[in-house]
Scaffold this motif. Sequence first.
Motif: not given
Length: 223
Positions: A161-165
Amino acid sequence: MEKPNRKAMIKSLAISILINGVLPFIIYTLLTTYAHVSDLVALLATGVPSLIDSIVGIIRHRRIDFLAGIVLFGIVVSLIFISLGGSARLYLIRESFLTGAYGVACVVSLFFPKPIGFYTGRYFVAGNDPKRIEGFNAMWQYPQFRTMIRMQTTFWGVGTILEAVLRGYMAFTMPIPQFLAVSPIVNWGIIGAIIVVSIFYMRGWKRKYDGTMGPQEKSEQTA
């Protein structure tokens, strides 16, 4: 569980960086600088190396590999998205739609009897071997194994999720060439951090439980 081959992992990482980082940057730069095509067309062309790599993998192994399937699915979704009038900026984060969705699915699956981490872990540990699959399934009876799987699912859920954001923010704030150059580094940096955290957690878990069962079960079995 077999230990991963470090040389094979480094080779695989280098090939991935070349296919998903270096070649897309070169293709985009050449097409926009010398062929004067639009950003969107150039970005579509940057997906060709990944597509070829996936097809070669399918031919070599005679089946759709898990990772190859993700790449192909991402390309198909991207083409559908573009055909519906998507922008070049959104195309840049096509993979992040998948990783972000996977991360959300991981977090949500923690509320189910078996989280997604159980199934992805079983794939990488057991593959399609029926005996290994049966052995992996049998491990679910141990509470400490279930805790480990849920922790790993949490690591990958929050991390992806952090990577996507982060990549989404970069895609809309950076020039496209800069994004193509930096994005793979950010992607592998975050994935690498998740892997390192997972490895250290697994080492501690194995030292405590010997990778199979808890102290109580072991003492009962040897009594």
